[in-house]
Design a protein around this motif. Structure first.
Motif, mmCIF file in Angstrom:
data_model
loop_
_atom_site.group_PDB
_atom_site.id
_atom_site.type_symbol
_atom_site.label_atom_id
_atom_site.label_comp_id
_atom_site.label_asym_id
_atom_site.label_seq_id
_atom_site.Cartn_x
_atom_site.Cartn_y
_atom_site.Cartn_z
ATOM 1 N N MET A 1 -40.943 -38.464 -3.740
ATOM 2 C CA MET A 1 -41.335 -37.148 -3.316
ATOM 3 C C MET A 1 -40.651 -36.856 -1.986
ATOM 4 S SD MET A 1 -45.135 -35.574 -3.055
ATOM 5 C CE MET A 1 -45.385 -35.945 -4.770
ATOM 6 N N THR A 2 -40.096 -35.653 -1.847
ATOM 7 C CA THR A 2 -39.399 -35.302 -0.624
ATOM 8 C C THR A 2 -40.319 -34.560 0.331
ATOM 9 O OG1 THR A 2 -38.622 -33.275 -1.632
ATOM 10 C CG2 THR A 2 -37.161 -35.169 -1.758
ATOM 11 N N LYS A 3 -39.935 -34.535 1.591
ATOM 12 C CA LYS A 3 -40.711 -33.864 2.627
ATOM 13 C C LYS A 3 -39.997 -32.596 3.061
ATOM 14 C CE LYS A 3 -40.824 -37.690 5.148
ATOM 15 N NZ LYS A 3 -41.062 -38.538 6.295
ATOM 16 N N ALA A 4 -40.748 -31.525 3.231
ATOM 17 C CA ALA A 4 -40.184 -30.289 3.772
ATOM 18 C C ALA A 4 -40.337 -30.347 5.284
ATOM 19 C CB ALA A 4 -40.901 -29.082 3.205
ATOM 20 N N SER A 5 -39.378 -30.916 5.934
ATOM 21 C CA SER A 5 -39.405 -31.047 7.382
ATOM 22 C C SER A 5 -37.974 -30.933 7.890
ATOM 23 C CB SER A 5 -40.010 -32.399 7.771
ATOM 24 O OG SER A 5 -39.133 -33.445 7.451
ATOM 25 N N PRO A 6 -37.806 -30.856 9.193
ATOM 26 C CA PRO A 6 -36.443 -30.759 9.714
ATOM 27 C C PRO A 6 -35.566 -31.934 9.314
ATOM 28 C CG PRO A 6 -38.018 -30.230 11.424
ATOM 29 C CD PRO A 6 -38.799 -30.743 10.234
ATOM 30 N N GLU A 7 -36.153 -33.088 9.088
ATOM 31 C CA GLU A 7 -35.361 -34.281 8.795
ATOM 32 C C GLU A 7 -34.902 -34.374 7.339
ATOM 33 O OE1 GLU A 7 -38.691 -34.735 9.977
ATOM 34 O OE2 GLU A 7 -37.979 -34.396 11.998
ATOM 35 N N THR A 8 -35.705 -33.892 6.398
ATOM 36 C CA THR A 8 -35.415 -34.107 4.988
ATOM 37 C C THR A 8 -35.497 -32.806 4.202
ATOM 38 O OG1 THR A 8 -36.467 -36.254 5.197
ATOM 39 C CG2 THR A 8 -36.017 -35.491 2.972
ATOM 40 N N PRO A 9 -34.364 -32.201 3.846
ATOM 41 C CA PRO A 9 -34.420 -30.986 3.051
ATOM 42 C C PRO A 9 -34.835 -31.277 1.612
ATOM 43 C CG PRO A 9 -32.153 -31.673 3.323
ATOM 44 C CD PRO A 9 -33.004 -32.599 4.163
ATOM 45 N N ILE A 10 -35.461 -30.310 0.990
ATOM 46 C CA ILE A 10 -35.844 -30.433 -0.419
ATOM 47 C C ILE A 10 -34.621 -30.126 -1.269
ATOM 48 C CG2 ILE A 10 -37.275 -29.404 -2.234
ATOM 49 C CD1 ILE A 10 -39.347 -28.831 -0.057
ATOM 50 N N PRO A 11 -34.348 -30.917 -2.310
ATOM 51 C CA PRO A 11 -33.229 -30.603 -3.201
ATOM 52 C C PRO A 11 -33.459 -29.279 -3.921
ATOM 53 C CG PRO A 11 -34.109 -32.804 -3.637
ATOM 54 C CD PRO A 11 -35.047 -32.131 -2.690
ATOM 55 N N ALA A 12 -32.406 -28.513 -4.167
ATOM 56 C CA ALA A 12 -32.540 -27.231 -4.862
ATOM 57 C C ALA A 12 -32.610 -27.478 -6.355
ATOM 58 C CB ALA A 12 -31.362 -26.327 -4.523
ATOM 59 N N ALA A 13 -33.784 -27.463 -6.876
ATOM 60 C CA ALA A 13 -34.000 -27.593 -8.311
ATOM 61 C C ALA A 13 -35.334 -26.955 -8.622
ATOM 62 C CB ALA A 13 -33.983 -29.058 -8.733
ATOM 63 N N SER A 14 -35.497 -26.521 -9.821
ATOM 64 C CA SER A 14 -36.728 -25.862 -10.204
ATOM 65 C C SER A 14 -37.857 -26.867 -10.366
ATOM 66 C CB SER A 14 -36.511 -25.118 -11.526
ATOM 67 O OG SER A 14 -37.659 -24.403 -11.872
ATOM 68 N N GLY A 15 -38.971 -26.612 -9.691
ATOM 69 C CA GLY A 15 -40.150 -27.455 -9.848
ATOM 70 C C GLY A 15 -40.011 -28.841 -9.258
ATOM 71 N N VAL A 16 -39.368 -28.980 -8.108
ATOM 72 C CA VAL A 16 -39.167 -30.282 -7.480
ATOM 73 C C VAL A 16 -40.435 -30.700 -6.738
ATOM 74 C CG1 VAL A 16 -37.866 -31.514 -5.699
ATOM 75 C CG2 VAL A 16 -36.698 -29.950 -7.221
ATOM 76 N N PRO A 17 -40.998 -31.887 -7.056
ATOM 77 C CA PRO A 17 -42.133 -32.376 -6.270
ATOM 78 C C PRO A 17 -41.713 -32.501 -4.811
ATOM 79 C CG PRO A 17 -41.858 -33.693 -8.244
ATOM 80 C CD PRO A 17 -40.640 -32.805 -8.127
ATOM 81 N N SER A 18 -42.584 -32.050 -3.913
ATOM 82 C CA SER A 18 -42.232 -32.050 -2.503
ATOM 83 C C SER A 18 -43.462 -32.178 -1.630
ATOM 84 C CB SER A 18 -41.474 -30.770 -2.160
ATOM 85 O OG SER A 18 -42.281 -29.649 -2.451
ATOM 86 N N ARG A 19 -43.199 -32.438 -0.354
ATOM 87 C CA ARG A 19 -44.251 -32.484 0.661
ATOM 88 C C ARG A 19 -43.914 -31.403 1.678
ATOM 89 N NH1 ARG A 19 -46.229 -37.959 2.776
ATOM 90 N NH2 ARG A 19 -48.203 -37.026 2.197
ATOM 91 N N LEU A 20 -44.711 -30.349 1.695
ATOM 92 C CA LEU A 20 -44.502 -29.248 2.628
ATOM 93 C C LEU A 20 -45.053 -29.654 3.987
ATOM 94 C CD1 LEU A 20 -43.703 -26.238 3.032
ATOM 95 C CD2 LEU A 20 -46.074 -25.687 2.437
ATOM 96 N N TYR A 21 -44.238 -29.504 5.020
ATOM 97 C CA TYR A 21 -44.665 -29.834 6.375
ATOM 98 C C TYR A 21 -45.591 -28.730 6.864
ATOM 99 C CZ TYR A 21 -44.374 -31.561 11.171
ATOM 100 O OH TYR A 21 -44.673 -32.069 12.404
ATOM 101 N N THR A 22 -46.837 -29.077 7.170
ATOM 102 C CA THR A 22 -47.869 -28.098 7.499
ATOM 103 C C THR A 22 -48.433 -28.263 8.901
ATOM 104 O OG1 THR A 22 -49.606 -29.530 6.635
ATOM 105 C CG2 THR A 22 -48.598 -27.975 5.083
ATOM 106 N N HIS A 23 -47.981 -29.264 9.638
ATOM 107 C CA HIS A 23 -48.627 -29.658 10.890
ATOM 108 C C HIS A 23 -48.892 -28.498 11.850
ATOM 109 C CE1 HIS A 23 -50.008 -32.277 14.016
ATOM 110 N NE2 HIS A 23 -49.031 -31.900 14.830
ATOM 111 N N CYS A 24 -47.973 -27.572 11.982
ATOM 112 C CA CYS A 24 -48.148 -26.421 12.881
ATOM 113 C C CYS A 24 -48.366 -25.127 12.106
ATOM 114 C CB CYS A 24 -46.940 -26.289 13.794
ATOM 115 S SG CYS A 24 -46.834 -27.629 14.997
ATOM 116 N N GLY A 25 -48.868 -25.241 10.906
ATOM 117 C CA GLY A 25 -49.069 -24.093 10.040
ATOM 118 C C GLY A 25 -47.989 -24.036 8.973
#
Length: 95
Positions: A1-25
């Protein structure tokens, strides 16, 4: 599972499991080389994710279609992000 953060971009694909960075909203997202901003940013008024969201991440799925990216999770959260053409970084880096 990838993280949505400055360090790790999410791969561009439909329906990719990911971790959205929410710490500051829920405000920004990066998918490969494209930076997105939430159509309706979400926070608790104190710079944290709203009640019911994980902190610092929320697991879910990101789907990209054209200039929009949509995050969905098993809790029923749905957030639409709009591409920022030409952006080379996040507007704000949360610690």
């Amino acid at each position: 599972m990838t993280k949505a953060s400055p360090e790790t971009p999410i791969p561009a694909a439909s329906g990719v499991p990911s971790r959205l960075y929410t710490h500051c909203g829920i405000k920004e997202l990066r998918v490969e080389d494209t930076f997105f901003i939430a159509e309706t940013p979400l926070d608790d008024g104190q710079g944290n994710p709203p009640p019911g969201w994980g902190n610092p991440y929320q697991d879910g799925v990101v789907t990209v279609s054209g200039s929009k990216a949509v995050f969905r999770d098993d809790n029923g959260h749905i957030v639409t992000f709009l591409a920022r053409p030409g952006a080379t970084g996040f507007l704000n880096i949360c610690s």
